[in-house]
Write a protein that holds these residues in place. Structure first.
Motif, PDB file in Angstrom:
ATOM      1  N   LEU A  50      18.346   4.556  14.218  1.00 57.51           N
ATOM      2  CA  LEU A  50      16.596   3.792  14.275  1.00 57.51           C
ATOM      3  C   LEU A  50      16.295   3.591  12.527  1.00 57.51           C
ATOM      4  O   LEU A  50      15.991   2.880  11.818  1.00 57.51           O
ATOM      5  CB  LEU A  50      15.768   4.421  14.864  1.00 57.51           C
ATOM      6  CG  LEU A  50      16.060   4.144  16.324  1.00 57.51           C
ATOM      7  CD1 LEU A  50      15.029   4.775  17.322  1.00 57.51           C
ATOM      8  CD2 LEU A  50      15.825   2.783  16.790  1.00 57.51           C
ATOM      9  N   ALA A  51      16.480   4.733  11.939  1.00 52.13           N
ATOM     10  CA  ALA A  51      16.053   4.910  10.483  1.00 52.13           C
ATOM     11  C   ALA A  51      16.777   4.127   9.538  1.00 52.13           C
ATOM     12  O   ALA A  51      16.488   3.379   8.756  1.00 52.13           O
ATOM     13  CB  ALA A  51      16.058   6.355  10.108  1.00 52.13           C
ATOM     14  N   ASP A  52      18.222   4.029   9.642  1.00 54.19           N
ATOM     15  CA  ASP A  52      19.106   3.255   9.123  1.00 54.19           C
ATOM     16  C   ASP A  52      18.828   1.741   9.439  1.00 54.19           C
ATOM     17  O   ASP A  52      18.952   0.936   8.389  1.00 54.19           O
ATOM     18  CB  ASP A  52      20.477   3.605   9.212  1.00 54.19           C
ATOM     19  CG  ASP A  52      21.479   2.656   8.464  1.00 54.19           C
ATOM     20  OD1 ASP A  52      21.377   2.836   7.287  1.00 54.19           O
ATOM     21  OD2 ASP A  52      22.287   2.311   8.959  1.00 54.19           O
ATOM     22  N   GLY A  60      16.786   1.431   5.773  1.00 52.22           N
ATOM     23  CA  GLY A  60      18.033   1.811   5.330  1.00 52.22           C
ATOM     24  C   GLY A  60      18.306   1.794   3.745  1.00 52.22           C
ATOM     25  O   GLY A  60      19.062   2.391   3.119  1.00 52.22           O
ATOM     26  N   ALA A  61      17.311   0.757   3.193  1.00 58.64           N
ATOM     27  CA  ALA A  61      17.065   0.688   1.815  1.00 58.64           C
ATOM     28  C   ALA A  61      16.416   1.781   1.228  1.00 58.64           C
ATOM     29  O   ALA A  61      16.061   2.054   0.136  1.00 58.64           O
ATOM     30  CB  ALA A  61      16.639  -0.577   1.598  1.00 58.64           C
ATOM     31  N   HIS A  62      15.561   2.601   2.013  1.00 61.53           N
ATOM     32  CA  HIS A  62      14.791   3.602   1.664  1.00 61.53           C
ATOM     33  C   HIS A  62      15.608   4.752   1.209  1.00 61.53           C
ATOM     34  O   HIS A  62      16.724   5.072   2.083  1.00 61.53           O
ATOM     35  CB  HIS A  62      13.497   3.928   2.376  1.00 61.53           C
ATOM     36  CG  HIS A  62      12.788   2.609   2.424  1.00 61.53           C
ATOM     37  ND1 HIS A  62      13.224   1.606   2.999  1.00 61.53           N
ATOM     38  CD2 HIS A  62      11.461   2.616   2.107  1.00 61.53           C
ATOM     39  CE1 HIS A  62      12.079   0.548   3.134  1.00 61.53           C
ATOM     40  NE2 HIS A  62      10.948   1.255   2.505  1.00 61.53           N
ATOM     41  N   PHE A  63      14.737   5.750   0.616  1.00 60.21           N
ATOM     42  CA  PHE A  63      15.677   7.042   0.664  1.00 60.21           C
ATOM     43  C   PHE A  63      15.425   7.680   2.218  1.00 60.21           C
ATOM     44  O   PHE A  63      14.880   7.647   2.946  1.00 60.21           O
ATOM     45  CB  PHE A  63      14.796   8.303  -0.226  1.00 60.21           C
ATOM     46  CG  PHE A  63      15.089   7.687  -1.880  1.00 60.21           C
ATOM     47  CD1 PHE A  63      16.151   8.043  -2.400  1.00 60.21           C
ATOM     48  CD2 PHE A  63      14.164   7.259  -2.481  1.00 60.21           C
ATOM     49  CE1 PHE A  63      16.442   7.680  -3.740  1.00 60.21           C
ATOM     50  CE2 PHE A  63      14.154   6.928  -3.813  1.00 60.21           C
ATOM     51  CZ  PHE A  63      15.475   6.943  -4.468  1.00 60.21           C
ATOM     52  N   GLU A  64      16.295   8.696   2.236  1.00 66.54           N
ATOM     53  CA  GLU A  64      16.825   9.325   3.632  1.00 66.54           C
ATOM     54  C   GLU A  64      15.358   9.957   4.079  1.00 66.54           C
ATOM     55  O   GLU A  64      14.987   9.631   5.158  1.00 66.54           O
ATOM     56  CB  GLU A  64      17.796  10.266   3.694  1.00 66.54           C
ATOM     57  CG  GLU A  64      18.027  10.845   5.022  1.00 66.54           C
ATOM     58  CD  GLU A  64      19.336  11.666   5.018  1.00 66.54           C
ATOM     59  OE1 GLU A  64      19.243  12.311   6.220  1.00 66.54           O
ATOM     60  OE2 GLU A  64      20.085  12.021   4.060  1.00 66.54           O
ATOM     61  N   ALA A  65      14.725  10.675   3.393  1.00 65.40           N
ATOM     62  CA  ALA A  65      13.687  11.481   3.875  1.00 65.40           C
ATOM     63  C   ALA A  65      12.131  10.467   4.016  1.00 65.40           C
ATOM     64  O   ALA A  65      11.642  10.713   4.939  1.00 65.40           O
ATOM     65  CB  ALA A  65      12.891  12.475   2.603  1.00 65.40           C
ATOM     66  N   GLN A  66      12.465   9.224   3.218  1.00 64.44           N
ATOM     67  CA  GLN A  66      11.172   8.399   3.400  1.00 64.44           C
ATOM     68  C   GLN A  66      11.493   7.561   4.734  1.00 64.44           C
ATOM     69  O   GLN A  66      10.460   7.031   5.665  1.00 64.44           O
ATOM     70  CB  GLN A  66      11.078   7.208   2.210  1.00 64.44           C
ATOM     71  CG  GLN A  66      10.038   6.355   2.315  1.00 64.44           C
ATOM     72  CD  GLN A  66       8.585   6.836   2.248  1.00 64.44           C
ATOM     73  OE1 GLN A  66       8.222   7.767   1.510  1.00 64.44           O
ATOM     74  NE2 GLN A  66       7.859   6.291   3.324  1.00 64.44           N
ATOM     75  N   ALA A  67      12.843   7.208   4.936  1.00 64.07           N
ATOM     76  CA  ALA A  67      13.018   6.716   6.305  1.00 64.07           C
ATOM     77  C   ALA A  67      12.668   7.479   7.416  1.00 64.07           C
ATOM     78  O   ALA A  67      12.244   6.889   8.302  1.00 64.07           O
ATOM     79  CB  ALA A  67      14.623   6.239   6.219  1.00 64.07           C
ATOM     80  N   ARG A  68      13.030   8.668   7.346  1.00 66.29           N
ATOM     81  CA  ARG A  68      12.603   9.443   8.657  1.00 66.29           C
ATOM     82  C   ARG A  68      11.128   9.728   8.694  1.00 66.29           C
ATOM     83  O   ARG A  68      10.543   9.653  10.024  1.00 66.29           O
ATOM     84  CB  ARG A  68      13.223  10.878   8.289  1.00 66.29           C
ATOM     85  CG  ARG A  68      14.828  11.154   8.451  1.00 66.29           C
ATOM     86  CD  ARG A  68      15.429  12.609   8.786  1.00 66.29           C
ATOM     87  NE  ARG A  68      14.858  13.369   7.835  1.00 66.29           N
ATOM     88  CZ  ARG A  68      15.440  13.750   6.473  1.00 66.29           C
ATOM     89  NH1 ARG A  68      16.739  13.081   6.426  1.00 66.29           N
ATOM     90  NH2 ARG A  68      15.120  14.194   5.667  1.00 66.29           N
TER      91      ARG A  68
END
Length: 701
Positions: free
Chosen positions: A16-18, A22-30
Motif C-alpha cells: 500500500l505504501a509503495d 512510492g516516490a516518497h522516502f520510505e519513512a514518509q510513505a509509512r
C-alpha cells in the motif's frame, strides 16, 4: 479504500505504501499510510478495517463495490446476469481518481484492461444469447457497446455482422466486414480471423431470406419430387445455368443517387506475352485487393470484381457526406497506391479510373447458384465504364454530374465530349489533376461570393466584439459547436471577410474525416496553401516555394526548412543538412516551429485563425491546437474553432475561451430577411415564407 475494495483481500502495508507514495522516502510513505488508515477508521468506523499481522483489508459488507458485483455477474453467466453486468459497466475504472505514482498507474491500467475485457465478454455473451432468442435489436445494440469499449475485438464485430444480417441488412453487413478488414490491416497489419472470414463466406453464399424459389425448387413443388435430381430436373437445371437466370429478392431495390467508380488495370493482356497465367492472376488479385482496401477507407462499397478491375459504389448501402468527393479522393489514392506496389519490381502496375454520379435503381440479387451481387441499373454505371475506357494510364476522368458536386475542391480540366451508347448527344468529361490547395474548404464548395447572413446578428456581433478585444492585445478564443450544415463555417467566413477587408492576416485550418490518423494534416494543408503549391509542381519547385514562405520570418532557415520539408514529405536534395535528432525531438521541434509562425504573424499585426471541423482532428494536431489556445492570451489574435457535438476539448473552460453553441433558429425577426436577398430581385411570396417557417418549427417540435 478503492484499492482495498477492488482487491477484496488483505494487502501488505508495504504494498500500500509503495502503491500510493512510492516516490516518497520510505519513512514518509509509512507515515502517510498510517494517517490514511486512521482517517478511514474515523470515517467508516473502527471495525471497518481489519489488520492481520502486516496486512490490511476491509471488513466484509462495509463497502458495496460495483467491481465485485460486476465480476460476480459475469461469472454467473446467465442471460439476466450478463445483461446486468453489461449495464453496470459505464466507464473505465476510477476515471475520477488520479494518483501520479508509477505503481498505482500500473495497477489501475492493468485492472482497466482486465475489466474492459470482462465487459466486452458480457456484452458479446448477452448479445449472442439475445440473437439466438430472436432479439436482434438487443444483439446489435450490445455489439456496438462492446465495440465502443474495444474496437479491435473481432467477436464483437462478428456479432454486429450477424445481427445486421438477421435484420435483413445483408449489404450493410458485407460493407461492415469490408470496413473491419481495412481497419485491421491499417492498425494491426493483419487480416480478420478464420471465424470472421467463415461467417462472411456463409453470409455471401446464403440466399436472401425472402428470395423467390429457384426453378429447381418450383419444379420439385410442381412435380412432387424430392431433392434428388430426375432427368427432367437435370435438364431444367442445365437450361437455368445456360440462361443465367437471376432470382431477385422482393422489395430489395430502391432508387437513389450514387457516385459510381470503375477502376481497371491498363493493358493486362500484354502481360501474357512474358508471364504465366498464375503470375497474371497474382497481379490482378494484388491490384483488386489494393483498390478495394483504398476504396473502403473512403467509404466506398465494392459491388463487383470485374475481370481486370473493380466496381465501387459511393452512397450505398449508406450515404455519407460528400460522396462524390470521397469517390474522387479514392480514385486518386488508388492510382497513387498502385504506383507504389513493390510486389512486382519487373513490371509496374498501371490503372485508370472513371467516375459518374446519377440516379440508379440499386439492390441485391442472387443467381440460381446462390451467388450474391449488388446491382445498380441505369445510365450511370455505363457512363462510369465509358469514362474509364477514355481515361489514360494514371488518369481519373469524371462526368459533369460529378464535377458539379465537387465545386472548386479539385483541379479539373475539361476534355473533349465523348460518345456514350444510348445517349443522344456527346457527354462532357473532365480530367482530375489533383486536389486544390489554393482555396479554402468553404470557398471550394460555395464559391467566392457570400450569401446574406440571416438571423445571426447577435452571434456575429459577439464575434466582432471578441475580434476588437483581440486587436487591442487581449487574445480570445471562440468555440462554435453545432450539427452539420447549420452555418458554423458561414459565420466564420463572415469574420474572414471582415478581417481581409481590414488588411489583417488570416490563417485557416480544416480537418478531414479521411485524415483523422494523419499527423498535423490541417497544418500541412495550410502551409501548402500559403506556399502556393499547385497540382503538378515538382519537388524542386515546391521546395523553392517553401523556402520563399519561410525566409522572411524564420530565425533559423536551415533548421525550419529541414523540419517543414520532412513534414511535407519533400526530399531536401542537399539544400539543408539533415537534423540529427530522435523522432520525439523532431516532433517537438516541428510543433514549436509551427507555433512560432503563428506567434510571429500575430506580433506583426492582429491575426485571425479559423480552425474548422475539429471533431475530425488528429491527436498531434489536437496537441498543437491546445498550445495555440494557451498562447492566445499573450497575443493579438482571435482563434475561432468549429466542431460538431461530441467533441469536448479539455481547454474549453479557460477564462479567455467563449463557448458559442449553435442551434437551428428561424426567429420571426428573420421573416423579412427571408423574403429579400441580394440574389433575388423580387421577394418570395409571403405564403411561401410562412410555409417554410411552419415546416421549420414543426421539425423542431
Amino acid at each position: 479504500m478503492a484499492y482495498l475494495a477492488c482487491t477484496s483481500r488483505p494487502q501488505p502495508r508495504e504494498r500500500l505504501a509503495d502503491l500510493l507514495w512510492g516516490a516518497h522516502f520510505e519513512a514518509q510513505a509509512r507515515q502517510n499510510l498510517r494517517q490514511a488508515l486512521s482517517l478511514l477508521r474515523r470515517i467508516l468506523g473502527h471495525e471497518a478495517l481489519v489488520s492481520e499481522d502486516n496486512a490490511v483489508s476491509l471488513a466484509p459488507g462495509v463497502i458495496d463495490c460495483d467491481v465485485i458485483r460486476f465480476e460476480a455477474l459475469v461469472a454467473e453467466g446467465s442471460r439476466a446476469s450478463l445483461a446486468a453486468a453489461a449495464d453496470l459497466y459505464r466507464n473505465p475504472l476510477l476515471t475520477d481518481l488520479n494518483i501520479a505514482e508509477e505503481a498505482w498507474l500500473d495497477w489501475r491500467n492493468s485492472e482497466r484492461e482486465r475489466l474492459a475485457g470482462l465487459a466486452v465478454d458480457s456484452m458479446v455473451g448477452y448479445g449472442q444469447q439475445a440473437l439466438r432468442a430472436g432479439n436482434t435489436a438487443a444483439a446489435l445494440k450490445n455489439a456496438n457497446r462492446a465495440i465502443a469499449v474495444n474496437a479491435l475485438r473481432e467477436d464483437a464485430h462478428r456479432l454486429a455482422i450477424q445481427a445486421l444480417a438477421a435484420l435483413g441488412r445483408k449489404a450493410e453487413a458485407l460493407k461492415y466486414y469490408q470496413d473491419l478488414a481495412a481497419r485491421l490491416r491499417h492498425e494491426l497489419s493483419t487480416e480478420p480471423d478464420a471465424a470472421t472470414r467463415l461467417l462472411v463466406a456463409e453470409l455471401r453464399s446464403a440466399p436472401p431470406p425472402d428470395a423467390s424459389p429457384t426453378s429447381n425448387e418450383l419444379h420439385r413443388k410442381m412435380h412432387g419430387t424430392s431433392g434428388g435430381k430426375t432427368g427432367t430436373e437435370t435438364t431444367a437445371a442445365r437450361v437455368d445455368n445456360a440462361t443465367a437466370e437471376v432470382v431477385v429478392r422482393s422489395n430489395s431495390f430502391e432508387q437513389r443517387q450514387l457516385t459510381i467508380m470503375v477502376c481497371n488495370l491498363i493493358g493486362p493482356t500484354s502481360y501474357s506475352e512474358n508471364l504465366d497465367p498464375e503470375d497474371i492472376h497474382d497481379r490482378i488479385a494484388t491490384f483488386q485487393k489494393t483498390a478495394a482496401d483504398v476504396a473502403a477507407r473512403f467509404g466506398g462499397f465494392v459491388a463487383q470484381y470485374q475481370g481486370y478491375g473493380v466496381l465501387v459504389y459511393f452512397g450505398y448501402p449508406a450515404a455519407h457526406e460528400h460522396d462524390a468527393e470521397r469517390a474522387v479522393r479514392a480514385g486518386l489514392a488508388i492510382l497513387d497506391s498502385i504506383g507504389k506496389v513493390a510486389a512486382f519490381p519487373e513490371m509496374q502496375l498501371r490503372a485508370s479510373v472513371g467516375i459518374a454520379t446519377g440516379l440508379v435503381v440499386v439492390g441485391e440479387t442472387s443467381t440460381i447458384d446462390d451467388n450474391c451481387h449488388h446491382i445498380a441499373t441505369g445510365q450511370t454505371p455505363n457512363l462510369a465504364t465509358r469514362l474509364q475506357t477514355r481515361a489514360a494510364s494514371g488518369d481519373v476522368v469524371i462526368a459533369t454530374s460529378t464535377q458539379r458536386l465537387l465545386g472548386g475542391r479539385f483541379d479539373c480540366r475539361e476534355l473533349d465530349p465523348i460518345e456514350v451508347k444510348g445517349q443522344p448527344y456527346p457527354i462532357e468529361a473532365w480530367q482530375v489533376h489533383g486536389e486544390r490547395t489554393d482555396v479554402s474548404r468553404y470557398e471550394a464548395r460555395h464559391g467566392a461570393g457570400l450569401s446574406p447572413l440571416v438571423g445571426r446578428q447577435e452571434e456575429a456581433e459577439l464575434l466582432l466584439r471578441r475580434w476588437n478585444q483581440s486587436r487591442s492585445g487581449e487574445g480570445r478564443v471562440v468555440v462554435i459547436s453545432g450539427e452539420a450544415g447549420i452555418g458554423k463555417s458561414r459565420i466564420a467566413e463572415n469574420m474572414v471577410a471582415i478581417c481581409e477587408a481590414g488588411s489583417h492576416a488570416c490563417f485557416r485550418y480544416s480537418c478531414s474525416p479521411h485524415h483523422t490518423d494523419s499527423a498535423l494534416f490541417p497544418f500541412i494543408v495550410q502551409i501548402e496553401q500559403q506556399a502556393g503549391f499547385r497540382p503538378g509542381d515538382s519537388d524542386s519547385t515546391r521546395l523553392e516555394k517553401l523556402e520563399a514562405l519561410l525566409k522572411p520570418t524564420s530565425a533559423n532557415l536551415p533548421r525550419d526548412g529541414a523540419l517543414f520539408a520532412e513534414l511535407l514529405s519533400l526530399p531536401m536534395d542537399g539544400r539543408h543538412p539533415a537534423l540529427k535528432a530522435s523522432p520525439q525531438q523532431k516532433q517537438e521541434m516541428t510543433l514549436g516551429a509551427l507555433l512560432n509562425r503563428l506567434k510571429d504573424a500575430a506580433t506583426r499585426a492582429p491575426l485571425l485563425i479559423v480552425f474548422e471541423d475539429a471533431h475530425w482532428i488528429d491527436p498531434t494536431s489536437l496537441d498543437l491546437l491546445g498550445r495555440m489556445v494557451s498562447s492566445a492570451t499573450q497575443l493579438p489574435l482571435l482563434l475561432i474553432v468549429t466542431f460538431r457535438p461530441g467533441f469536448q476539448p479539455d481547454w474549453a473552460d479557460q477564462p479567455h475561451v467563449t463557448a458559442l453553441p449553435w442551434a437551428r433558429t428561424m426567429a420571426p425577426r428573420s421573416f423579412a430577411a427571408l423574403r429579400w436577398t441580394k440574389h433575388s430581385p423580387t421577394p418570395l411570396p409571403r405564403i411561401s415564407c410562412r410555409a417554410l417557417m411552419a415546416c421549420h418549427y414543426s421539425s423542431r417540435n
